[in-house]
Design a protein around this motif. Structure first.
Motif, mmCIF file in Angstrom:
data_model
loop_
_atom_site.group_PDB
_atom_site.id
_atom_site.type_symbol
_atom_site.label_atom_id
_atom_site.label_comp_id
_atom_site.label_asym_id
_atom_site.label_seq_id
_atom_site.Cartn_x
_atom_site.Cartn_y
_atom_site.Cartn_z
ATOM 1 N N GLN A 180 0.837 -1.201 0.000
ATOM 2 C CA GLN A 180 0.000 0.000 0.000
ATOM 3 C C GLN A 180 0.881 1.264 0.000
ATOM 4 O OE1 GLN A 180 -1.053 1.522 3.670
ATOM 5 N NE2 GLN A 180 -1.118 3.350 2.386
ATOM 6 N N LEU A 181 1.928 1.243 0.808
ATOM 7 C CA LEU A 181 2.834 2.400 0.850
ATOM 8 C C LEU A 181 3.518 2.589 -0.497
ATOM 9 C CD1 LEU A 181 4.463 2.046 4.380
ATOM 10 C CD2 LEU A 181 2.907 3.848 3.574
ATOM 11 N N ASN A 182 3.926 1.462 -1.055
ATOM 12 C CA ASN A 182 4.554 1.467 -2.363
ATOM 13 C C ASN A 182 3.686 2.149 -3.425
ATOM 14 O OD1 ASN A 182 6.434 0.653 -4.222
ATOM 15 N ND2 ASN A 182 6.570 -1.401 -3.307
ATOM 16 N N VAL A 183 2.396 1.791 -3.423
ATOM 17 C CA VAL A 183 1.480 2.375 -4.399
ATOM 18 C C VAL A 183 1.245 3.854 -4.077
ATOM 19 C CG1 VAL A 183 -0.836 2.310 -5.405
ATOM 20 C CG2 VAL A 183 0.335 0.165 -4.829
ATOM 21 N N SER A 184 1.016 4.165 -2.800
ATOM 22 C CA SER A 184 0.681 5.555 -2.469
ATOM 23 C C SER A 184 1.858 6.487 -2.772
ATOM 24 C CB SER A 184 0.231 5.685 -1.016
ATOM 25 O OG SER A 184 1.281 5.397 -0.137
ATOM 26 N N GLU A 185 3.072 5.963 -2.641
ATOM 27 C CA GLU A 185 4.246 6.795 -2.950
ATOM 28 C C GLU A 185 4.347 7.182 -4.423
ATOM 29 O OE1 GLU A 185 7.451 4.427 -1.455
ATOM 30 O OE2 GLU A 185 7.044 5.025 0.631
ATOM 31 N N GLN A 186 3.619 6.469 -5.286
ATOM 32 C CA GLN A 186 3.648 6.808 -6.715
ATOM 33 C C GLN A 186 2.871 8.098 -6.996
ATOM 34 O OE1 GLN A 186 5.497 4.598 -8.633
ATOM 35 N NE2 GLN A 186 5.760 3.523 -6.674
ATOM 36 N N ARG A 187 2.058 8.520 -6.003
ATOM 37 C CA ARG A 187 1.266 9.745 -6.152
ATOM 38 C C ARG A 187 0.436 9.740 -7.431
ATOM 39 N NH1 ARG A 187 2.063 10.463 -1.555
ATOM 40 N NH2 ARG A 187 3.725 11.599 -0.535
ATOM 41 N N LEU A 188 -0.239 8.629 -7.676
ATOM 42 C CA LEU A 188 -1.099 8.535 -8.857
ATOM 43 C C LEU A 188 -2.423 9.224 -8.537
ATOM 44 C CD1 LEU A 188 -0.413 4.734 -9.506
ATOM 45 C CD2 LEU A 188 0.550 6.664 -10.790
ATOM 46 N N PRO A 189 -2.851 10.144 -9.384
ATOM 47 C CA PRO A 189 -4.070 10.897 -9.071
ATOM 48 C C PRO A 189 -5.301 9.989 -8.869
ATOM 49 C CG PRO A 189 -2.921 11.900 -10.912
ATOM 50 C CD PRO A 189 -2.205 10.612 -10.616
ATOM 51 N N HIS A 190 -5.395 8.911 -9.610
ATOM 52 C CA HIS A 190 -6.580 8.046 -9.485
ATOM 53 C C HIS A 190 -6.417 7.010 -8.367
ATOM 54 C CE1 HIS A 190 -3.908 5.318 -11.517
ATOM 55 N NE2 HIS A 190 -4.778 4.342 -11.424
ATOM 56 N N ALA A 191 -5.242 6.966 -7.754
ATOM 57 C CA ALA A 191 -4.984 5.913 -6.760
ATOM 58 C C ALA A 191 -4.224 6.448 -5.548
ATOM 59 C CB ALA A 191 -4.204 4.759 -7.416
ATOM 60 N N PRO A 192 -4.939 7.207 -4.698
ATOM 61 C CA PRO A 192 -4.268 7.679 -3.478
ATOM 62 C C PRO A 192 -3.807 6.512 -2.601
ATOM 63 C CG PRO A 192 -6.637 8.185 -3.455
ATOM 64 C CD PRO A 192 -6.300 7.730 -4.832
#
Ligand SMILES: *Cc1c(COP(=O)(O)O)cnc(C)c1O
Length: 225
Positions: A180-192
């Motif tokens: 989850q941290l990995n994904v959130s660090e990408q700062r994707l607008p559609h995927a906080p």
């Protein structure tokens, strides 16, 4: 009965939060009503529960219709969703916890009339019987659905194996947290991707210690009720 069970669960949630110094406000308890009747769900609502979940489309629609006067209730669909049923349900739910394929995402994109908060389901333990993406597929899937403006990936969801030891359960939930941290660090607008839907009746304290923000609890609420 229900009130006692609820009180006990709230205390356990508080204890788990204290244990890792998390504020209890960060954890939402979702009551899973799949094994009870609408009148029992209504009792819960009257005790102040605002988040209800079902794992089957027909059951969710049925309860939501019976309980429609309670407009404060947020409805969570937590189970596997077949593509052909998306059109029946997708505009009736507030959260969807089991986004597990690109084809399903396409159908949701096509049928949803609003931006739907979704959890991507991850099969952390690798059990064959479980739905969900393998951990190493999650990020690329989320990147692939960036074009789908009806889907907002608010977090990840998983289930621990039924007969795992406490330390195995800790490991599974902490892996989901890392992902989850990995994904959130990408700062994707559609995927906080700031949320974690994990923890059920027999493992929610562990899930909270590992960072759960939504716990899905059924049996423990209705035990003896
Ligand atoms: C049934 C169910 C739950 C609740 O399980 P309990 O063990 O009864 O608390 C949580 N999540 C999902 C996906 C379920 O199907």
């Amino acid at each position: 009965m229900l009130a006692d069970n609820l009180k006990q669960i709230c205390e356990e949630i508080q204890l788990a939060c204290d244990h890792v110094q998390r504020p209890i406000e960060d954890v939402t308890m979702i009551a899973v009503t799949k094994s009870v009747e609408s009148y029992q769900a209504e009792e819960l609502i009257k005790l102040g529960v605002e988040d209800l979940a079902e794992n089957r489309v027909d059951k969710l629609l049925e309860k939501k219709a019976v309980l429609k006067e309670f407009s404060n209730v947020k409805w969570h669909l937590i189970g596997n969703l077949q593509r052909r049923k998306v059109k029946l349900i997708i505009n009736e739910v507030d959260y969807f916890h089991a986004l597990d394929s690109l084809k399903l995402a396409e159908e949701i994109q096509k049928r949803s009339q609003k931006i739907l908060p979704c959890f991507v389901e991850v099969n952390v333990s690798g059990e064959e019987s479980k739905h969900g993406f393998k951990p190493d597929e999650v990020l690329s899937f989320i990147q692939d659905i960036a074009v789908f403006n009806k889907i907002k990936v608010i977090g990840l969801m998983c289930m621990a194996p039924l007969n795992a030891s406490d330390s195995e359960v800790h490991m599974i939930f902490s892996q989901l947290k890392k992902l989850q941290l990995n994904v959130s660090e990408q700062r994707l607008p559609h995927a906080p991707c700031t949320e974690l839907s994990m923890g059920m009746s027999n493992d929610f304290p562990i899930a909270i210690e590992e960072g759960a923000t939504f716990v899905r609890i059924g049996t423990a609420i209705f035990r003896g009720a």
